[in-house]
Design a protein around this motif. Structure first.
Motif, PDB file in Angstrom:
ATOM      1  N   PRO A  95       0.818  -1.216   0.000  1.00 51.20           N
ATOM      2  CA  PRO A  95       0.000   0.000   0.000  1.00 51.20           C
ATOM      3  C   PRO A  95       0.848   1.260   0.000  1.00 51.20           C
ATOM      4  O   PRO A  95       1.926   1.301   0.587  1.00 51.20           O
ATOM      5  N   VAL A  96       0.361   2.284  -0.671  1.00 54.35           N
ATOM      6  CA  VAL A  96       1.019   3.590  -0.721  1.00 54.35           C
ATOM      7  C   VAL A  96       0.069   4.612  -0.108  1.00 54.35           C
ATOM      8  O   VAL A  96      -1.109   4.674  -0.476  1.00 54.35           O
ATOM      9  N   THR A  97       0.562   5.403   0.832  1.00 55.17           N
ATOM     10  CA  THR A  97      -0.300   6.374   1.486  1.00 55.17           C
ATOM     11  C   THR A  97      -0.704   7.482   0.524  1.00 55.17           C
ATOM     12  O   THR A  97       0.034   7.842  -0.399  1.00 55.17           O
ATOM     13  N   ARG A  98      -1.868   8.040   0.768  1.00 52.64           N
ATOM     14  CA  ARG A  98      -2.355   9.135  -0.075  1.00 52.64           C
ATOM     15  C   ARG A  98      -1.439  10.350   0.054  1.00 52.64           C
ATOM     16  O   ARG A  98      -1.196  11.068  -0.916  1.00 52.64           O
ATOM     17  N   ALA A  99      -0.928  10.582   1.263  1.00 54.51           N
ATOM     18  CA  ALA A  99      -0.047  11.732   1.472  1.00 54.51           C
ATOM     19  C   ALA A  99       1.209  11.627   0.616  1.00 54.51           C
ATOM     20  O   ALA A  99       1.687  12.614   0.058  1.00 54.51           O
ATOM     21  N   ALA A 100       1.771  10.417   0.508  1.00 57.38           N
ATOM     22  CA  ALA A 100       2.969  10.233  -0.311  1.00 57.38           C
ATOM     23  C   ALA A 100       2.671  10.508  -1.775  1.00 57.38           C
ATOM     24  O   ALA A 100       3.468  11.132  -2.485  1.00 57.38           O
ATOM     25  N   ALA A 101       1.517  10.050  -2.261  1.00 55.74           N
ATOM     26  CA  ALA A 101       1.132  10.274  -3.658  1.00 55.74           C
ATOM     27  C   ALA A 101       0.929  11.755  -3.942  1.00 55.74           C
ATOM     28  O   ALA A 101       1.390  12.282  -4.963  1.00 55.74           O
ATOM     29  N   VAL A 102       0.228  12.455  -3.032  1.00 50.81           N
ATOM     30  CA  VAL A 102       0.011  13.890  -3.205  1.00 50.81           C
ATOM     31  C   VAL A 102       1.343  14.637  -3.165  1.00 50.81           C
ATOM     32  O   VAL A 102       1.582  15.569  -3.938  1.00 50.81           O
ATOM     33  N   GLY A 103       2.237  14.210  -2.267  1.00 55.82           N
ATOM     34  CA  GLY A 103       3.547  14.833  -2.179  1.00 55.82           C
ATOM     35  C   GLY A 103       4.333  14.708  -3.467  1.00 55.82           C
ATOM     36  O   GLY A 103       5.010  15.653  -3.885  1.00 55.82           O
ATOM     37  N   VAL A 104       4.264  13.547  -4.126  1.00 57.66           N
ATOM     38  CA  VAL A 104       4.959  13.349  -5.394  1.00 57.66           C
ATOM     39  C   VAL A 104       4.429  14.305  -6.458  1.00 57.66           C
ATOM     40  O   VAL A 104       5.196  14.952  -7.189  1.00 57.66           O
ATOM     41  N   VAL A 105       3.103  14.421  -6.555  1.00 57.60           N
ATOM     42  CA  VAL A 105       2.501  15.300  -7.565  1.00 57.60           C
ATOM     43  C   VAL A 105       2.939  16.750  -7.339  1.00 57.60           C
ATOM     44  O   VAL A 105       3.331  17.454  -8.276  1.00 57.60           O
ATOM     45  N   LEU A 106       2.880  17.199  -6.080  1.00 50.18           N
ATOM     46  CA  LEU A 106       3.284  18.569  -5.778  1.00 50.18           C
ATOM     47  C   LEU A 106       4.767  18.783  -6.061  1.00 50.18           C
ATOM     48  O   LEU A 106       5.164  19.805  -6.640  1.00 50.18           O
ATOM     49  N   ALA A 107       5.593  17.819  -5.666  1.00 50.74           N
ATOM     50  CA  ALA A 107       7.033  17.970  -5.838  1.00 50.74           C
ATOM     51  C   ALA A 107       7.428  18.033  -7.304  1.00 50.74           C
ATOM     52  O   ALA A 107       8.241  18.870  -7.706  1.00 50.74           O
ATOM     53  N   VAL A 108       6.878  17.142  -8.120  1.00 50.76           N
ATOM     54  CA  VAL A 108       7.212  17.129  -9.548  1.00 50.76           C
ATOM     55  C   VAL A 108       6.706  18.393 -10.231  1.00 50.76           C
ATOM     56  O   VAL A 108       7.400  19.007 -11.053  1.00 50.76           O
ATOM     57  N   GLY A 109       5.480  18.828  -9.886  1.00 46.01           N
ATOM     58  CA  GLY A 109       4.948  20.053 -10.474  1.00 46.01           C
ATOM     59  C   GLY A 109       5.761  21.271 -10.081  1.00 46.01           C
ATOM     60  O   GLY A 109       6.073  22.130 -10.923  1.00 46.01           O
ATOM     61  N   GLY A 110       6.126  21.360  -8.813  1.00 48.53           N
ATOM     62  CA  GLY A 110       6.950  22.479  -8.369  1.00 48.53           C
ATOM     63  C   GLY A 110       8.328  22.463  -8.989  1.00 48.53           C
ATOM     64  O   GLY A 110       8.872  23.509  -9.346  1.00 48.53           O
ATOM     65  N   LEU A 111       8.894  21.259  -9.143  1.00 51.38           N
ATOM     66  CA  LEU A 111      10.221  21.147  -9.735  1.00 51.38           C
ATOM     67  C   LEU A 111      10.221  21.609 -11.188  1.00 51.38           C
ATOM     68  O   LEU A 111      11.192  22.193 -11.671  1.00 51.38           O
ATOM     69  N   ALA A 112       9.112  21.377 -11.893  1.00 51.04           N
ATOM     70  CA  ALA A 112       9.003  21.837 -13.278  1.00 51.04           C
ATOM     71  C   ALA A 112       9.144  23.356 -13.351  1.00 51.04           C
ATOM     72  O   ALA A 112       9.731  23.900 -14.299  1.00 51.04           O
ATOM     73  N   CYS A 113       8.627  24.054 -12.334  1.00 50.79           N
ATOM     74  CA  CYS A 113       8.763  25.513 -12.296  1.00 50.79           C
ATOM     75  C   CYS A 113      10.174  25.929 -11.885  1.00 50.79           C
ATOM     76  O   CYS A 113      10.727  26.898 -12.416  1.00 50.79           O
ATOM     77  N   VAL A 114      10.765  25.201 -10.940  1.00 52.17           N
ATOM     78  CA  VAL A 114      12.101  25.550 -10.458  1.00 52.17           C
ATOM     79  C   VAL A 114      13.123  25.478 -11.588  1.00 52.17           C
ATOM     80  O   VAL A 114      13.973  26.366 -11.741  1.00 52.17           O
ATOM     81  N   VAL A 115      13.066  24.417 -12.384  1.00 45.12           N
ATOM     82  CA  VAL A 115      14.046  24.253 -13.468  1.00 45.12           C
ATOM     83  C   VAL A 115      13.597  24.927 -14.748  1.00 45.12           C
ATOM     84  O   VAL A 115      14.311  24.904 -15.751  1.00 45.12           O
ATOM     85  N   GLY A 260       7.605  27.691  -7.576  1.00 41.74           N
ATOM     86  CA  GLY A 260       7.862  26.254  -7.692  1.00 41.74           C
ATOM     87  C   GLY A 260       8.586  25.702  -6.483  1.00 41.74           C
ATOM     88  O   GLY A 260       8.287  24.602  -6.007  1.00 41.74           O
ATOM     89  N   GLY A 261       9.552  26.471  -5.955  1.00 43.09           N
ATOM     90  CA  GLY A 261      10.262  26.032  -4.765  1.00 43.09           C
ATOM     91  C   GLY A 261       9.335  25.869  -3.576  1.00 43.09           C
ATOM     92  O   GLY A 261       9.440  24.902  -2.806  1.00 43.09           O
ATOM     93  N   LEU A 262       8.392  26.799  -3.422  1.00 43.14           N
ATOM     94  CA  LEU A 262       7.420  26.691  -2.331  1.00 43.14           C
ATOM     95  C   LEU A 262       6.522  25.470  -2.509  1.00 43.14           C
ATOM     96  O   LEU A 262       6.167  24.795  -1.530  1.00 43.14           O
ATOM     97  N   VAL A 263       6.163  25.165  -3.749  1.00 43.93           N
ATOM     98  CA  VAL A 263       5.319  23.993  -4.004  1.00 43.93           C
ATOM     99  C   VAL A 263       6.079  22.707  -3.688  1.00 43.93           C
ATOM    100  O   VAL A 263       5.519  21.759  -3.117  1.00 43.93           O
TER     101      VAL A 263
END
Length: 348
Positions: A95-115, A260-263
C-alpha cells in the motif's frame, strides 16, 4: 555549488563528476576495508548500488545533457519518486499512502517551475530516453539504499556506500577518461561569485560534503523514512541548489522558480507527514531499537513498506546525487546526486 567554478575554470562536467566520485571512493576506502566481508556476503547489492546509484545516474544524466536542456533532464530524472511509488504499489504490491502520492505530484509540479522546463524545450527521443534511464537509476538508489536493512544479514549502510563508490568510480573511469582531463586547472584558482578560491579547496568540498556526506545522510534517511517518502524529500535538492546559486553565484531567481520552490517544499512536507500503516520490524528479530515513523518518532508496531526482494519481514512490508549541481551548472547529488544524492544524489 562548488562544481560550477571548476567547470568555468576549464574542467569538463564529466571530469568533475569523476573527480568527486573517485575522491569519495578514496576517502571511503578504509571503510570498505573494515567491511571487507560484506563484498562476499552481499555482492549483488554492492554491484547494483555501484552501477545504478553511482555510475548509472551520473553517466545517463550527462549523456542526456548533451541532447536536451538541463531543466528537462532534471525534471525527468526527478520523476524517480513517482517511479518509486509505482514500484512499491505494483511490483511489491504494497500500500502507498495518499499523502505520499500527493507529495509526489506537488514535488514534480513544483520542480518543473524551479528548473523552468519550458525554456528551450525540444524533443529528442534519445535524450529523453537517457534522462529516463537516469530516473530509473535514481529509483535503484532509493530501492537499494533500503534493501537489506532488515533481517539477520542486514548490510551496514556505510559499507554499501563505500563499495558502491569504488565500483562507480571504476565504471566512470572508463566513461570519463580522466587521462584526457586538464589536470593543471586543479593547481590554480577558480572564481566563486567574484572571489578567488583555490580549485583544490573546491574539490575537497565537493568530495567530502557534496559526495561522502550526501551519500551517507541520503542512505540513512531512506532507511528511516522509507524510499517513497525520502524520494519526495530529495526533490528539495534542486530547490536548495537554485537558492544557493542565487546567494553564492549571483544567479537570478524568477517568480516561477520561487513559486515552484514553495510547491516542492509543500510536497515534501505532505509526504514526510504520511503515517506508515504497517510496522517495521527490527533487523534482529525485535530485540533492538524501536522502529521509526516518517516524522522520526519511535514506534513499536507499525512502519513503512520495505523494499527488499527475497525477504519476508515478520509483520512488515516488503534510490538516492544526486544532481544538485546540474541545476546550477546548466549542463548533478546526486549527485543528487549525482548524484547524487541527493538529498543526493550527491552534489554541491
Amino acid at each position: 555549488m562548488a562544481a560550477k567554478p571548476l567547470i568555468t575554470a576549464g574542467l569538463d562536467p564529466l571530469h568533475v563528476t569523476w573527480l568527486r566520485v573517485a575522491g569519495a571512493a578514496l576517502v571511503m576506502l578504509p571503510v570498505a576495508w573494515r567491511h571487507r566481508r560484506l563484498a562476499l556476503r552481499r555482492p549483488a547489492l554492492l554491484l547494483g548500488f555501484g552501477l545504478l546509484a553511482v555510475a548509472g545516474v551520473q553517466a545517463c544524466y550527462f549523456a542526456a545533457l548533451s541532447r536536451i536542456p538541463v531543466g528537462v533532464a532534471l525534471l525527468i530524472e526527478y520523476l524517480a519518486p513517482a517511479l518509486v511509488l509505482g514500484w512499491v504499489r505494483f511490483v511489491q504490491r504494497k500500500p502507498v499512502t495518499r499523502a505520499a502520492a500527493v507529495g509526489v505530484v506537488l514535488a514534480v509540479g513544483g520542480l518543473a517551475c524551479v528548473v523552468e522546463v519550458w525554456s528551450g524545450l525540444r524533443l529528442d527521443p534519445v535524450g529523453l530516453a537517457l534522462a529516463l534511464g537516469a530516473a530509473c537509476c535514481q529509483v535503484g538508489y532509493f530501492v537499494l539504499s533500503d534493501h537489506g536493512s532488515d533481517g539477520a544479514d542486514a548490510a551496514d549502510p556505510l559499507g554499501v556506500i563505500a563499495y558502491g563508490l569504488l565500483i562507480g568510480a571504476a565504471v566512470l573511469t572508463v566513461v570519463a577518461r580522466p587521462w584526457e582531463m586538464d589536470w593543471p586547472v586543479l593547481g590554480g584558482s577558480a572564481y566563486l561569485d567574484g572571489a578567488r578560491v583555490p580549485a583544490a579547496l573546491l574539490l575537497v568540498w565537493i568530495v567530502l560534503v557534496a559526495t561522502v556526506l550526501a551519500y551517507v545522510t541520503g542512505v540513512l534517511s531512506v532507511r528511516r523514512l522509507s524510499p517513497q517518502v525520502a524520494g519526495v524529500v530529495a526533490c528539495l535538492e534542486a530547490v536548495i541548489a537554485t537558492v544557493l546559486a542565487w546567494v553564492l553565484l549571483g544567479e537570478h531567481l524568477t517568480v516561477p522558480q520561487v513559486v515552484g520552490g514553495l510547491v516542492v517544499l509543500a510536497g515534501a512536507f505532505v509526504a514526510q507527514s504520511a503515517t506508515p500503516k504497517v510496522g517495521r520490524t527490527d533487523a534482529r528479530g525485535g530485540g533492538g531499537a524501536a522502529p521509526v515513523r516518517a516524522g522520526g518518532a519511535p514506534t513499536s508496531g507499525d512502519a513503512p513498506c520495505r523494499i527488499a526482494s527475497g525477504e519476508t519481514p515478520s509483520g512488515g512490508e516488503a534510490p538516492g546525487g544526486a544532481d544538485a549541481d546540474a541545476a546550477v551548472e546548466g549542463g548533478t547529488s546526486g549527485f543528487g546526486g549525482g548524484r547524487g544524492l541527493s538529498a543526493g544524489r550527491r552534489t554541491s
